[in-house]
Design a protein around this motif. Structure first.
Motif, PDB file in Angstrom:
ATOM      1  N   THR A 102       0.824  -1.201   0.000  1.00  0.00           N
ATOM      2  CA  THR A 102       0.000   0.000   0.000  1.00  0.00           C
ATOM      3  C   THR A 102       0.862   1.256   0.000  1.00  0.00           C
ATOM      4  OG1 THR A 102      -1.808  -1.134   1.134  1.00  0.00           O
ATOM      5  CG2 THR A 102      -1.771   1.261   1.277  1.00  0.00           C
ATOM      6  N   LEU A 103       1.881   1.286   0.850  1.00  0.00           N
ATOM      7  CA  LEU A 103       2.766   2.449   0.894  1.00  0.00           C
ATOM      8  C   LEU A 103       3.487   2.637  -0.437  1.00  0.00           C
ATOM      9  CD1 LEU A 103       4.271   2.070   4.481  1.00  0.00           C
ATOM     10  CD2 LEU A 103       2.510   3.686   3.741  1.00  0.00           C
ATOM     11  N   ARG A 104       3.926   1.528  -1.033  1.00  0.00           N
ATOM     12  CA  ARG A 104       4.581   1.621  -2.341  1.00  0.00           C
ATOM     13  C   ARG A 104       3.621   2.200  -3.376  1.00  0.00           C
ATOM     14  NH1 ARG A 104       9.440  -0.791  -2.927  1.00  0.00           N
ATOM     15  NH2 ARG A 104      10.093  -2.234  -1.282  1.00  0.00           N
ATOM     16  N   PHE A 105       2.370   1.790  -3.319  1.00  0.00           N
ATOM     17  CA  PHE A 105       1.384   2.276  -4.271  1.00  0.00           C
ATOM     18  C   PHE A 105       1.190   3.787  -4.156  1.00  0.00           C
ATOM     19  CE2 PHE A 105      -3.070   3.181  -5.436  1.00  0.00           C
ATOM     20  CZ  PHE A 105      -3.060   2.750  -6.755  1.00  0.00           C
ATOM     21  N   THR A 106       1.208   4.317  -2.929  1.00  0.00           N
ATOM     22  CA  THR A 106       1.017   5.761  -2.755  1.00  0.00           C
ATOM     23  C   THR A 106       2.219   6.546  -3.263  1.00  0.00           C
ATOM     24  OG1 THR A 106       2.012   5.910  -0.545  1.00  0.00           O
ATOM     25  CG2 THR A 106      -0.347   5.347  -0.678  1.00  0.00           C
ATOM     26  N   GLY A 107       3.404   5.917  -3.315  1.00  0.00           N
ATOM     27  CA  GLY A 107       4.609   6.620  -3.707  1.00  0.00           C
ATOM     28  C   GLY A 107       5.171   7.529  -2.643  1.00  0.00           C
ATOM     29  N   VAL A 108       4.704   7.402  -1.393  1.00  0.00           N
ATOM     30  CA  VAL A 108       5.120   8.312  -0.324  1.00  0.00           C
ATOM     31  C   VAL A 108       6.637   8.334  -0.169  1.00  0.00           C
ATOM     32  CG1 VAL A 108       4.824   6.547   1.492  1.00  0.00           C
ATOM     33  CG2 VAL A 108       4.715   8.996   2.073  1.00  0.00           C
ATOM     34  N   GLN A 109       7.187   9.522   0.041  1.00  0.00           N
ATOM     35  CA  GLN A 109       8.624   9.726   0.126  1.00  0.00           C
ATOM     36  C   GLN A 109       8.978  10.492   1.402  1.00  0.00           C
ATOM     37  OE1 GLN A 109      10.824   8.727  -2.505  1.00  0.00           O
ATOM     38  NE2 GLN A 109       8.980   7.682  -3.209  1.00  0.00           N
ATOM     39  N   PRO A 110      10.210  10.353   1.879  1.00  0.00           N
ATOM     40  CA  PRO A 110      10.662  11.209   2.983  1.00  0.00           C
ATOM     41  C   PRO A 110      10.506  12.681   2.617  1.00  0.00           C
ATOM     42  CG  PRO A 110      12.223   9.430   2.604  1.00  0.00           C
ATOM     43  CD  PRO A 110      11.242   9.367   1.471  1.00  0.00           C
ATOM     44  N   GLY A 111      10.031  13.459   3.568  1.00  0.00           N
ATOM     45  CA  GLY A 111       9.844  14.887   3.335  1.00  0.00           C
ATOM     46  C   GLY A 111       8.467  15.275   2.843  1.00  0.00           C
ATOM     47  N   TRP A 112       7.636  14.291   2.482  1.00  0.00           N
ATOM     48  CA  TRP A 112       6.304  14.608   1.983  1.00  0.00           C
ATOM     49  C   TRP A 112       5.402  15.147   3.087  1.00  0.00           C
ATOM     50  CZ3 TRP A 112       3.499  11.016  -1.998  1.00  0.00           C
ATOM     51  CH2 TRP A 112       4.140  11.124  -3.236  1.00  0.00           C
ATOM     52  N   LYS A 113       4.388  15.889   2.663  1.00  0.00           N
ATOM     53  CA  LYS A 113       3.311  16.343   3.537  1.00  0.00           C
ATOM     54  C   LYS A 113       2.064  15.522   3.187  1.00  0.00           C
ATOM     55  CE  LYS A 113       4.015  20.583   2.192  1.00  0.00           C
ATOM     56  NZ  LYS A 113       3.873  22.061   2.026  1.00  0.00           N
ATOM     57  N   VAL A 114       1.577  14.780   4.158  1.00  0.00           N
ATOM     58  CA  VAL A 114       0.513  13.788   3.931  1.00  0.00           C
ATOM     59  C   VAL A 114      -0.700  14.110   4.788  1.00  0.00           C
ATOM     60  CG1 VAL A 114      -0.110  11.344   4.159  1.00  0.00           C
ATOM     61  CG2 VAL A 114       2.182  11.982   3.366  1.00  0.00           C
ATOM     62  N   GLY A 115      -1.877  13.962   4.218  1.00  0.00           N
ATOM     63  CA  GLY A 115      -3.119  14.021   4.972  1.00  0.00           C
ATOM     64  C   GLY A 115      -3.683  12.620   5.118  1.00  0.00           C
ATOM     65  N   ASP A 116      -3.871  12.171   6.361  1.00  0.00           N
ATOM     66  CA  ASP A 116      -4.502  10.871   6.633  1.00  0.00           C
ATOM     67  C   ASP A 116      -5.962  11.141   6.948  1.00  0.00           C
ATOM     68  OD1 ASP A 116      -5.069   8.251   7.175  1.00  0.00           O
ATOM     69  OD2 ASP A 116      -4.009   8.184   9.090  1.00  0.00           O
ATOM     70  N   MET A 117      -6.827  10.808   6.009  1.00  0.00           N
ATOM     71  CA  MET A 117      -8.235  11.199   6.069  1.00  0.00           C
ATOM     72  C   MET A 117      -9.074  10.153   6.794  1.00  0.00           C
ATOM     73  SD  MET A 117     -10.542  12.180   2.788  1.00  0.00           S
ATOM     74  CE  MET A 117     -12.012  11.186   2.562  1.00  0.00           C
ATOM     75  N   ILE A 118      -9.659  10.565   7.916  1.00  0.00           N
ATOM     76  CA  ILE A 118     -10.408   9.700   8.840  1.00  0.00           C
ATOM     77  C   ILE A 118      -9.431   8.650   9.387  1.00  0.00           C
ATOM     78  CG2 ILE A 118     -12.471   8.362   9.272  1.00  0.00           C
ATOM     79  CD1 ILE A 118     -13.829   9.652   6.942  1.00  0.00           C
ATOM     80  N   MET A 119      -8.650   9.037  10.353  1.00  0.00           N
ATOM     81  CA  MET A 119      -7.509   8.253  10.816  1.00  0.00           C
ATOM     82  C   MET A 119      -7.880   7.021  11.631  1.00  0.00           C
ATOM     83  SD  MET A 119      -6.100  10.497  14.041  1.00  0.00           S
ATOM     84  CE  MET A 119      -5.231   9.087  14.751  1.00  0.00           C
ATOM     85  N   GLY A 120      -9.104   6.968  12.169  1.00  0.00           N
ATOM     86  CA  GLY A 120      -9.492   5.795  12.952  1.00  0.00           C
ATOM     87  C   GLY A 120      -8.579   5.593  14.140  1.00  0.00           C
ATOM     88  N   GLY A 121      -7.993   4.396  14.231  1.00  0.00           N
ATOM     89  CA  GLY A 121      -7.096   4.074  15.337  1.00  0.00           C
ATOM     90  C   GLY A 121      -5.674   4.550  15.124  1.00  0.00           C
ATOM     91  N   GLY A 122      -5.372   5.133  13.968  1.00  0.00           N
ATOM     92  CA  GLY A 122      -4.051   5.686  13.716  1.00  0.00           C
ATOM     93  C   GLY A 122      -3.061   4.733  13.085  1.00  0.00           C
ATOM     94  N   TYR A 123      -3.541   3.599  12.578  1.00  0.00           N
ATOM     95  CA  TYR A 123      -2.646   2.604  11.983  1.00  0.00           C
ATOM     96  C   TYR A 123      -1.818   3.205  10.846  1.00  0.00           C
ATOM     97  CZ  TYR A 123      -1.344  -1.614   9.337  1.00  0.00           C
ATOM     98  OH  TYR A 123      -0.652  -2.573   8.638  1.00  0.00           O
ATOM     99  N   PHE A 124      -2.476   3.831   9.882  1.00  0.00           N
ATOM    100  CA  PHE A 124      -1.725   4.419   8.770  1.00  0.00           C
ATOM    101  C   PHE A 124      -1.104   5.762   9.149  1.00  0.00           C
ATOM    102  CE2 PHE A 124      -3.863   1.331   5.938  1.00  0.00           C
ATOM    103  CZ  PHE A 124      -2.742   0.912   5.230  1.00  0.00           C
ATOM    104  N   THR A 125      -1.648   6.441  10.136  1.00  0.00           N
ATOM    105  CA  THR A 125      -1.009   7.673  10.612  1.00  0.00           C
ATOM    106  C   THR A 125       0.418   7.379  11.053  1.00  0.00           C
ATOM    107  OG1 THR A 125      -3.153   8.509  11.390  1.00  0.00           O
ATOM    108  CG2 THR A 125      -1.175   9.589  12.239  1.00  0.00           C
ATOM    109  N   ARG A 126       0.577   6.318  11.831  1.00  0.00           N
ATOM    110  CA  ARG A 126       1.922   5.958  12.309  1.00  0.00           C
ATOM    111  C   ARG A 126       2.813   5.501  11.152  1.00  0.00           C
ATOM    112  NH1 ARG A 126      -1.629   4.393  16.385  1.00  0.00           N
ATOM    113  NH2 ARG A 126      -1.928   2.301  15.529  1.00  0.00           N
TER     114      ARG A 126
END
Length: 261
Positions: free
Chosen positions: A66-90
Motif C-alpha cells: 500500500t505504501l509503495r502504491f502511494t509513492g510516499v517519500q521522505p519529506g512529503w506532507k501527507v493528509g490521513d483522512m479519517i484516521m481511525g485508530g491511527g494505523y496508517f497515521t503511524r
C-alpha cells in the motif's frame, strides 16, 4: 419508512448482483510514481513509531504494498483522512521522516461516537511530525500544499445515514484544494457488489468502486492507477464488513487519483 425501503432495495440489489462479479486486473507493473532515492519501506515497517499490534496486522493489510502504491517519500506532507485508530497515521509518520509532516483528520462526529477515536487522536498528536485536526465530517481543515491525501476503509463513511447527502462532495472538494498541483488522492475501501452504487454504504459499510470514481472525478481529479493487492475472490461482498464470516478479509479496491498539474 424511507430507511426501511432503502434497506430492502439494497438487499434486493445486492442479492441480485452477487453472482456476477468481475475482478479487476490482478497486477499493475508500476507504483503510482517513481522518484529518485525512494523510500526504505522495510525500515518504515520496522520503525519504533509503529506498535507491535500494527506489525501484526501488516500482512492482512498489505501495508508495504500500500505504501509503495502511494509513492510516499521522505519529506512529503501527507493528509490521513479519517484516521481511525491511527494505523496508517503511524506508518506515514515513519515514511515521511523528520523532514515531512502528517496531518491526520479525526472527524468530530467520530470522536463523539466512540471514546477510542479521541484517544487515538490524542496519541497521534504526541508524534513529533503529526498533528491531528478534529473538524466536522463535512469540513476537513487540511493545510494547503499536501503531496498526498490517503484514506483507507473509510470513504464509505461519508455516505452514512446521519450525514448530509453532500458530505462526500464537500470532502472531495476540500481534498482537491488541500493538494498541491500534481498531488495524489489514494482511496482504499471495501468492495460492494458491482452496480450497488451507494446502497451498501450505511448497511454493510461497503461502497461500489464506480461510485467512488465518479464522485472523485467530479471534484476535478483524474484517475491514474489502481491495484488489486487487496482483492479477495472469497468475499461475496454481501456481508457487513464487521460480520465474523469476512471481518479482516474483505475484498478492497485501491485507487490513485491525481490533481492536475
Amino acid at each position: 419508512m424511507s430507511r426501511l425501503f432503502a434497506a430492502a432495495a439494497a438487499s434486493l440489489l445486492l442479492a441480485g448482483s452477487a453472482a456476477a462479479q468481475t475482478p479487476p486486473p490482478l497486477t499493475f507493473p508500476e507504483p503510482v510514481q517513481t522518484l529518485p532515492g525512494g523510500t526504505d519501506y522495510a525500515a518504515v515497517l520496522a520503525s519504533p513509531i509503529r506498535t507491535d499490534e500494527d506489525r501484526a496486522r501488516d500482512a492482512a493489510r498489505m501495508t508495504e504494498q500500500t505504501l509503495r502504491f502511494t509513492g510516499v517519500q521522505p519529506g512529503w506532507k501527507v493528509g490521513d483522512m479519517i484516521m481511525g485508530g491511527g494505523y496508517f497515521t503511524r506508518a506515514f509518520s515513519a515514511a515521511v521522516g523528520p523532514g515531512g509532516h502528517v496531518t491526520a483528520w479525526q472527524p468530530a462526529e467520530f470522536i463523539a461516537f466512540q471514546a477510542s477515536y479521541g484517544e487515538a487522536a490524542d496519541a497521534a498528536d504526541g508524534l513529533a511530525n503529526v498533528d491531528v485536526i478534529r473538524s466536522p465530517i463535512g469540513a476537513p481543515e487540511f493545510p494547503r500544499g499536501l503531496d498526498l491525501v490517503f484514506t483507507a476503509q473509510n470513504y464509505h463513511d461519508l455516505h452514512l445515514a446521519p450525514f448530509a447527502t453532500d458530505t462526500a462532495a464537500k470532502v472531495n472538494a476540500a481534498v482537491f484544494e488541500a493538494l498541491r498541483p500534481g498531488g495524489w488522492y489514494v482511496v482504499i475501501d471495501h468492495h460492494a457488489v458491482d452496480g450497488s452504487e451507494l446502497l451498501a454504504a450505511d448497511s454493510l459499510h461497503r461502497i461500489d468502486r464506480s461510485a467512488v470514481v465518479r464522485e472523485v472525478e467530479a471534484a476535478g481529479f483524474e484517475l491514474r492507477s489502481e491495484a488489486a493487492a487487496l482483492w479477495n475472490d472469497e468475499d461475496p461482498r454481501t456481508a457487513n464488513v464487521f460480520d465474523e464470516s469476512i471481518r479482516g478479509r474483505t475484498s478492497q479496491f485501491m485507487i490513485a487519483f491525481q490533481k492536475p498539474e
